[in-house]
Design a protein around this motif. Sequence first.
Motif, PDB file in Angstrom:
ATOM      1  N   TYR A 215      68.405 -31.044  46.888  1.00 51.21           N
ATOM      2  CA  TYR A 215      68.297 -32.352  47.529  1.00 51.21           C
ATOM      3  C   TYR A 215      66.817 -32.651  47.762  1.00 51.21           C
ATOM      4  O   TYR A 215      65.977 -31.765  47.772  1.00 51.21           O
ATOM      5  CB  TYR A 215      69.077 -32.390  48.846  1.00 51.21           C
ATOM      6  CG  TYR A 215      68.508 -31.533  49.950  1.00 51.21           C
ATOM      7  CD1 TYR A 215      67.524 -32.030  50.801  1.00 51.21           C
ATOM      8  CD2 TYR A 215      68.953 -30.232  50.150  1.00 51.21           C
ATOM      9  CE1 TYR A 215      67.005 -31.246  51.818  1.00 51.21           C
ATOM     10  CE2 TYR A 215      68.436 -29.440  51.171  1.00 51.21           C
ATOM     11  CZ  TYR A 215      67.464 -29.956  51.992  1.00 51.21           C
ATOM     12  OH  TYR A 215      66.941 -29.188  52.989  1.00 51.21           O
ATOM     13  N   GLU A 216      66.534 -33.935  47.967  1.00 52.36           N
ATOM     14  CA  GLU A 216      65.146 -34.352  48.155  1.00 52.36           C
ATOM     15  C   GLU A 216      65.086 -35.401  49.262  1.00 52.36           C
ATOM     16  O   GLU A 216      65.966 -36.251  49.374  1.00 52.36           O
ATOM     17  CB  GLU A 216      64.581 -34.942  46.859  1.00 52.36           C
ATOM     18  CG  GLU A 216      64.521 -33.948  45.707  1.00 52.36           C
ATOM     19  CD  GLU A 216      64.071 -34.606  44.403  1.00 52.36           C
ATOM     20  OE1 GLU A 216      62.952 -34.316  43.945  1.00 52.36           O
ATOM     21  OE2 GLU A 216      64.847 -35.406  43.861  1.00 52.36           O
ATOM     22  N   ILE A 217      64.037 -35.326  50.072  1.00 55.82           N
ATOM     23  CA  ILE A 217      63.762 -36.339  51.083  1.00 55.82           C
ATOM     24  C   ILE A 217      62.404 -36.952  50.769  1.00 55.82           C
ATOM     25  O   ILE A 217      61.412 -36.241  50.610  1.00 55.82           O
ATOM     26  CB  ILE A 217      63.753 -35.738  52.502  1.00 55.82           C
ATOM     27  CG1 ILE A 217      65.126 -35.135  52.838  1.00 55.82           C
ATOM     28  CG2 ILE A 217      63.383 -36.805  53.536  1.00 55.82           C
ATOM     29  CD1 ILE A 217      65.179 -34.447  54.180  1.00 55.82           C
ATOM     30  N   PHE A 218      62.360 -38.275  50.627  1.00 55.00           N
ATOM     31  CA  PHE A 218      61.142 -38.985  50.256  1.00 55.00           C
ATOM     32  C   PHE A 218      60.624 -39.795  51.445  1.00 55.00           C
ATOM     33  O   PHE A 218      61.387 -40.530  52.080  1.00 55.00           O
ATOM     34  CB  PHE A 218      61.395 -39.942  49.087  1.00 55.00           C
ATOM     35  CG  PHE A 218      61.909 -39.270  47.845  1.00 55.00           C
ATOM     36  CD1 PHE A 218      61.032 -38.735  46.917  1.00 55.00           C
ATOM     37  CD2 PHE A 218      63.273 -39.177  47.610  1.00 55.00           C
ATOM     38  CE1 PHE A 218      61.504 -38.122  45.774  1.00 55.00           C
ATOM     39  CE2 PHE A 218      63.760 -38.569  46.459  1.00 55.00           C
ATOM     40  CZ  PHE A 218      62.868 -38.033  45.550  1.00 55.00           C
ATOM     41  N   ASP A 219      59.325 -39.663  51.726  1.00 60.47           N
ATOM     42  CA  ASP A 219      58.637 -40.545  52.661  1.00 60.47           C
ATOM     43  C   ASP A 219      57.945 -41.602  51.812  1.00 60.47           C
ATOM     44  O   ASP A 219      57.062 -41.292  51.013  1.00 60.47           O
ATOM     45  CB  ASP A 219      57.618 -39.750  53.481  1.00 60.47           C
ATOM     46  CG  ASP A 219      56.956 -40.595  54.560  1.00 60.47           C
ATOM     47  OD1 ASP A 219      56.944 -41.832  54.433  1.00 60.47           O
ATOM     48  OD2 ASP A 219      56.434 -40.014  55.526  1.00 60.47           O
ATOM     49  N   HIS A 220      58.337 -42.866  51.976  1.00 64.82           N
ATOM     50  CA  HIS A 220      57.855 -43.923  51.081  1.00 64.82           C
ATOM     51  C   HIS A 220      56.535 -44.538  51.540  1.00 64.82           C
ATOM     52  O   HIS A 220      56.169 -45.619  51.056  1.00 64.82           O
ATOM     53  CB  HIS A 220      58.919 -45.011  50.937  1.00 64.82           C
ATOM     54  CG  HIS A 220      60.124 -44.563  50.175  1.00 64.82           C
ATOM     55  ND1 HIS A 220      60.101 -44.336  48.820  1.00 64.82           N
ATOM     56  CD2 HIS A 220      61.385 -44.281  50.597  1.00 64.82           C
ATOM     57  CE1 HIS A 220      61.310 -43.963  48.420  1.00 64.82           C
ATOM     58  NE2 HIS A 220      62.109 -43.914  49.474  1.00 64.82           N
ATOM     59  N   ALA A 221      55.803 -43.861  52.413  1.00 66.51           N
ATOM     60  CA  ALA A 221      54.510 -44.393  52.858  1.00 66.51           C
ATOM     61  C   ALA A 221      53.540 -44.543  51.690  1.00 66.51           C
ATOM     62  O   ALA A 221      52.711 -45.459  51.668  1.00 66.51           O
ATOM     63  CB  ALA A 221      53.913 -43.486  53.931  1.00 66.51           C
ATOM     64  N   ASN A 222      53.635 -43.663  50.702  1.00 66.84           N
ATOM     65  CA  ASN A 222      52.748 -43.731  49.535  1.00 66.84           C
ATOM     66  C   ASN A 222      53.398 -44.402  48.340  1.00 66.84           C
ATOM     67  O   ASN A 222      52.732 -45.078  47.559  1.00 66.84           O
ATOM     68  CB  ASN A 222      52.279 -42.323  49.158  1.00 66.84           C
ATOM     69  CG  ASN A 222      51.429 -41.688  50.239  1.00 66.84           C
ATOM     70  OD1 ASN A 222      50.605 -42.354  50.858  1.00 66.84           O
ATOM     71  ND2 ASN A 222      51.637 -40.400  50.488  1.00 66.84           N
ATOM     72  N   ASP A 223      54.664 -44.207  48.138  1.00 61.51           N
ATOM     73  CA  ASP A 223      55.372 -44.797  47.001  1.00 61.51           C
ATOM     74  C   ASP A 223      56.676 -45.387  47.499  1.00 61.51           C
ATOM     75  O   ASP A 223      57.590 -44.641  47.897  1.00 61.51           O
ATOM     76  CB  ASP A 223      55.642 -43.736  45.938  1.00 61.51           C
ATOM     77  CG  ASP A 223      56.321 -44.307  44.699  1.00 61.51           C
ATOM     78  OD1 ASP A 223      56.439 -45.543  44.591  1.00 61.51           O
ATOM     79  OD2 ASP A 223      56.735 -43.508  43.839  1.00 61.51           O
ATOM     80  N   PRO A 224      56.752 -46.711  47.551  1.00 60.11           N
ATOM     81  CA  PRO A 224      55.816 -47.730  47.052  1.00 60.11           C
ATOM     82  C   PRO A 224      54.884 -48.293  48.124  1.00 60.11           C
ATOM     83  O   PRO A 224      54.495 -49.461  48.039  1.00 60.11           O
ATOM     84  CB  PRO A 224      56.766 -48.821  46.559  1.00 60.11           C
ATOM     85  CG  PRO A 224      57.917 -48.773  47.536  1.00 60.11           C
ATOM     86  CD  PRO A 224      58.052 -47.328  47.941  1.00 60.11           C
ATOM     87  N   GLY A 225      54.567 -47.516  49.134  1.00 66.74           N
ATOM     88  CA  GLY A 225      53.676 -47.988  50.187  1.00 66.74           C
ATOM     89  C   GLY A 225      54.392 -48.679  51.321  1.00 66.74           C
ATOM     90  O   GLY A 225      53.866 -49.617  51.928  1.00 66.74           O
ATOM     91  N   ILE A 226      55.596 -48.241  51.640  1.00 67.75           N
ATOM     92  CA  ILE A 226      56.367 -48.807  52.749  1.00 67.75           C
ATOM     93  C   ILE A 226      56.413 -47.765  53.863  1.00 67.75           C
ATOM     94  O   ILE A 226      56.940 -46.660  53.666  1.00 67.75           O
ATOM     95  CB  ILE A 226      57.801 -49.189  52.323  1.00 67.75           C
ATOM     96  CG1 ILE A 226      57.769 -50.217  51.196  1.00 67.75           C
ATOM     97  CG2 ILE A 226      58.581 -49.742  53.516  1.00 67.75           C
ATOM     98  CD1 ILE A 226      59.146 -50.567  50.655  1.00 67.75           C
TER      99      ILE A 226
END
Length: 375
Positions: A215-226
């Motif tokens: 599983y993966e958890i993404f922090d979208h602060a960099n992609d797409p900058g949100i």
Amino acid sequence: AIPADGLTGAALFYDGMMLSCERLCALFARAAAAAGACCANHVEASSLILEEGRAAGAEARDLLSGRRFAIRARVVANVTGPWANRLVYPDRPFPKAFSAGLQIVTAPLFETSGLGVAFTSRQEDPDSRMSRGGRHLFAVPWRGRLTWGTTDTLYEGDPADWRITTRDIEAFVRELDACLPDRGIDMGAVQHAFGGLRPVDERNLMTGSQVSRRYEIFDHANDPGIGNLFSMIGVKFTVGRSMAEKLVDLVFGKLGRKPPRCRTQTTLPGGDFETFEKLVTLCRTAAPRGMTEPEIEETARLYGSEAPAILSSCRPTEDPFDRLGLIAARAAHGVKHEGAATVDDLVQRRLAPVVPGDALQWRAIAAQALDRAPV
């Protein structure tokens, strides 16, 4: 049932089984609500609310009334399965492919003595721990039948457009028949088919195994900058609770707060019984005359400690083949306690039919339950 030619060994391992993944998901929602969550059935998150480069909630739509409204939030967790990328990147085509998994249900075609059987297909599986040969398929006893799985084919496109086709089922039946030629597996044996989409591990995209094992958890602060936006992509029921705990801790970190002690390492609604044997004894006492032992045991397995109350509300019957009293009691429970709001919601995701024929028979009962206890 496995051809002996070339057979050099086997392995015995232990696993868990759920009788209804749909009921399990509904129980997760009930447990969340009991812990203070606000759960909204039949509500679709159609788009994110963005303010100054940060997620501030979601635009939502009530699928029953069509009403649109906003849900405000300081941090947004996007846990929407195959649709996760659509919510974050609404103007892009789906950037990832999926693995389409298909299972079929048949009558018991051979005696398994309660054991599931895994056997080797001719499709290579580089992740297999049992051999360096083909992909492993399985036949597992399930509610008086056999469940066969699982396919692993590449799908690219909108998840909403994916369907199980007759061609898909025919191809899988041919693969199974080639593995077990003496069992006579054909399309006539298929009673039901179900499946879904899983994330693809791009490292294995060109090999025999495409399904992501992690599983993966993404922090979208960099992609797409949100900012203040997380997405989580998972693959297994068995790690779902642990994944949720990690994600909640990350949300508290984003808020600059220390996460509280996790309270979800406990049983779900219906899980508060000492042993299954003692639960079945209570169910036998609560059940009306004419109720068969398989009906009592299956109700206990599907509803746990809530089963005695359901069985005691059934009307007595002398006909051992009359299940309508039990289904009506289960339908009433689904409306009153499990948030069912439509006939399909009640039949497919609360009553847990084994095959489509049951679902068709139970629809009228479900409609009556909704009329008597509207939500």
